[in-house]
Design a protein around this motif. Sequence first.
Motif, PDB file in Angstrom:
ATOM      1  N   SER A  69      60.434  39.705  21.450  1.00 32.31           N
ATOM      2  CA  SER A  69      60.637  40.340  20.253  1.00 32.31           C
ATOM      3  C   SER A  69      61.809  39.368  19.379  1.00 32.31           C
ATOM      4  O   SER A  69      61.486  39.330  18.052  1.00 32.31           O
ATOM      5  CB  SER A  69      61.196  41.501  20.132  1.00 32.31           C
ATOM      6  OG  SER A  69      60.317  42.397  21.039  1.00 32.31           O
ATOM      7  N   SER A  70      62.853  38.887  19.901  1.00 29.61           N
ATOM      8  CA  SER A  70      63.817  38.479  19.507  1.00 29.61           C
ATOM      9  C   SER A  70      63.500  37.101  18.397  1.00 29.61           C
ATOM     10  O   SER A  70      64.280  37.099  17.466  1.00 29.61           O
ATOM     11  CB  SER A  70      65.065  37.795  20.547  1.00 29.61           C
ATOM     12  OG  SER A  70      65.292  38.818  21.419  1.00 29.61           O
TER      13      SER A  70
ATOM     14  N   ASP B 221      57.996  29.733  29.138  1.00 26.36           N
ATOM     15  CA  ASP B 221      57.192  30.397  30.323  1.00 26.36           C
ATOM     16  C   ASP B 221      55.954  30.834  30.094  1.00 26.36           C
ATOM     17  O   ASP B 221      55.498  30.990  28.997  1.00 26.36           O
ATOM     18  CB  ASP B 221      58.323  31.592  30.765  1.00 26.36           C
ATOM     19  CG  ASP B 221      58.921  32.424  29.568  1.00 26.36           C
ATOM     20  OD1 ASP B 221      58.395  32.146  28.694  1.00 26.36           O
ATOM     21  OD2 ASP B 221      59.700  33.120  29.844  1.00 26.36           O
TER      22      ASP B 221
ATOM     23  N   LYS C 198      71.546  44.801  24.150  1.00 26.36           N
ATOM     24  CA  LYS C 198      71.821  43.391  24.512  1.00 26.36           C
ATOM     25  C   LYS C 198      73.308  43.237  24.463  1.00 26.36           C
ATOM     26  O   LYS C 198      73.783  42.326  25.005  1.00 26.36           O
ATOM     27  CB  LYS C 198      71.052  42.479  23.756  1.00 26.36           C
ATOM     28  CG  LYS C 198      69.366  42.529  23.636  1.00 26.36           C
ATOM     29  CD  LYS C 198      68.804  41.951  25.233  1.00 26.36           C
ATOM     30  CE  LYS C 198      67.376  42.101  25.062  1.00 26.36           C
ATOM     31  NZ  LYS C 198      66.809  41.285  24.131  1.00 26.36           N
TER      32      LYS C 198
HETATM   33  C1  GLP Z   1      60.893  38.062  28.320  1.00 27.34           C
HETATM   34  C2  GLP Z   1      60.824  36.528  28.168  1.00 27.34           C
HETATM   35  C3  GLP Z   1      62.179  35.781  27.719  1.00 27.34           C
HETATM   36  C4  GLP Z   1      62.723  36.730  26.677  1.00 27.34           C
HETATM   37  C5  GLP Z   1      62.964  38.268  27.115  1.00 27.34           C
HETATM   38  C6  GLP Z   1      63.673  39.234  26.164  1.00 27.34           C
HETATM   39  O1  GLP Z   1      61.192  38.349  29.715  1.00 27.34           O
HETATM   40  N1  GLP Z   1      60.303  35.936  29.309  1.00 27.34           N
HETATM   41  O2  GLP Z   1      62.065  34.778  27.351  1.00 27.34           O
HETATM   42  O3  GLP Z   1      64.074  36.286  26.326  1.00 27.34           O
HETATM   43  O4  GLP Z   1      61.782  38.865  27.444  1.00 27.34           O
HETATM   44  O5  GLP Z   1      62.643  39.761  25.197  1.00 27.34           O
HETATM   45  P1  GLP Z   1      62.977  40.089  23.863  1.00 27.34           P
HETATM   46  O6  GLP Z   1      63.537  39.399  22.782  1.00 27.34           O
HETATM   47  O7  GLP Z   1      61.637  40.853  23.545  1.00 27.34           O
HETATM   48  O8  GLP Z   1      63.876  41.225  24.180  1.00 27.34           O
END
Ligand code: GLP
Length: 244
Positions: free
Chosen positions: A41-42, A70, A205
Motif C-alpha cells: 500500500s505504501s 519480489d 509502522k
Molecule cells: C509486503 C511486500 C513488501 C512491503 C510490505 C509492506 O510484504 N513484500 O515489499 O514493503 O508488504 O506493505 P505495505 O506498504 O502494504 O504496508
Amino acid sequence: MLHVHILKAKDPAEVGKLAADQFEALINTKPACVLGLATGSSPLPLYRELIAREKAGKIDFSRVRSANLDEYKGLAPDHPQSYRYFMQENLFNHISIKPENTIVPDGLAADVDAMCAAYERQIEEWGGVDLQLLGIGHDGHIGFNEPDSQFSTMTHEMPLTQMTREANKRFFNSIDEVPTAAYTMGIGTVMAARKVVMIVTGRDKAEILKKSFFGPVTPEVPASILQFHPDVTVICDEAACELL
Ligand code: GLP
C-alpha cells in the motif's frame, strides 16, 4: 555515522509527492535509469503521482528499466494478487515504460535457482539499480527478506512468517490462500543499489521505523542494514514518525 536522510511529510499523499520528486530528478538526468520497484500500500500514492507527472509531460518512462523486489511463489503473472499484476494495474499500464524493460521474479519458475540467477544477471547487464524503492513490513522485512539469523545476499526463495501472511491476507479471500513462500531480491541486491528511497506511512509502522534506523543493526530487523548504506532517504508521514 548515520547516512539516512529522513523527510517528514504531512500525510501519505505528500509522501508520494516527495518520493516522486526523487524519481523525477533521476529520470530527467538519466533517462535510461534502472529502478528497483516495490509493491504494497505504501507506494500507491507515489505511483499515482508518477502517472500524473508523465501525463503532464514532466517525466518520460520510455527508456526506463525496472526490476521489482519480489513475487509470491506459485502465483501466475495474471493472478490478481500477484505482484506482476499489481505493477501492471497500478503503474506499468499507465506509463510509457516498455514491457520488455520491466522484470518481476517469476512466481511459477520450475528451476528456482536458475530463475534467481538470471534475475540478478539481468540487473547486472542493465548496469545495476540506480534507485531502489522500499516499503517496510511490521517485522522490519524489506522485499520479502524476513527476520533471520543472517542477512541474505542475492535473489532467493524465502518462507513467509505468520505475521507477514496475516498482514497480507487483507488482499486474499482467506489466510489459506496467502502463499507460504516468495521470491525476493536479497539484502545484498538491495544494498548494491546506488540510492535507496524508503516509504513509511501509518502509526502501525512507527515502532519498526524507529527500531530499524535507531536500533542495532541485526538480521533480526532486516531493514536495519540500511544504516550501512551510503545513500538512504526515508520519506514518512507524521503518524509513522511519531516515535522519532
Ligand atoms: C509486503 C511486500 C513488501 C512491503 C510490505 C509492506 O510484504 N513484500 O515489499 O514493503 O508488504 O506493505 P505495505 O506498504 O502494504 O504496508
